[in-house]
Design an enzyme around this catalytic site. Sequence first.
Site, short mmCIF file in Angstrom:
data_model
loop_
_atom_site.label_atom_id
_atom_site.label_comp_id
_atom_site.label_asym_id
_atom_site.label_seq_id
_atom_site.Cartn_x
_atom_site.Cartn_y
_atom_site.Cartn_z
CG HIS A 1 5.16 1.61 1.90
ND1 HIS A 1 3.98 1.65 2.58
CD2 HIS A 1 5.05 0.58 1.01
CE1 HIS A 1 3.18 0.69 2.14
NE2 HIS A 1 3.81 0.02 1.18
CD GLU B 1 5.49 7.46 4.01
OE1 GLU B 1 4.62 8.28 3.69
OE2 GLU B 1 5.58 6.33 3.47
CB CYS C 1 0.40 2.81 5.18
SG CYS C 1 2.00 1.97 5.32
CB CYS D 1 4.93 4.19 6.85
SG CYS D 1 5.39 3.39 5.29
CG ASP E 1 -7.06 5.04 -13.53
OD1 ASP E 1 -7.65 4.65 -12.49
OD2 ASP E 1 -7.20 6.18 -14.00
#
Length: 168
Positions: A64, A66, A94, A97, A166
């Site tokens: 991620h 971060e 999250c 992180c 998507d």
Amino acid sequence: MTVPTLAPSDLAPADLAHLERAVALAAAARDRGDHPFGALLVTADGRAIEAMNTVNTGHDPIGHAETNLVRDSGQQLERDELAASTLYTSTEPCAMCTGAIYWADIPRVVFALSEEALRDLVDAQEGVPTLALPSREVFARGGRVVEVVGPVALPGATAVHEGYWDED
């Protein structure tokens, strides 16, 4: 716990510029095939360290933005520099992180898109449900205060996610 969304005008000009840079990094991550997240750490003397998500290109499930930023910053800065820095991120960190930010002793986080708004866009990543755990709740369990500023209504922070999830 719903926190009011701030207008960009509610931020100091430097904070807004750094937050807009984090969103630009998220767009760059998306453009290269990674999840659309970007972050930067700015020290008290104005030095900036930048990072992007590397989950796809690095084949790293914990890559991620971060977490990458905390790792890179920890290798480049002294502990007291980290403890006087601000971390800017395109999307609320999250739980993983947030823990990394906490353990790095970074005292301030500024983010654009909230974790709740992200969940409205994507309820699972590669089939794994997202965690419904805002950073403020994680930080509140720690033994020191971390200032959290956000969400900030930057249209680009939402736009960078549109249509991406998507594709997964």
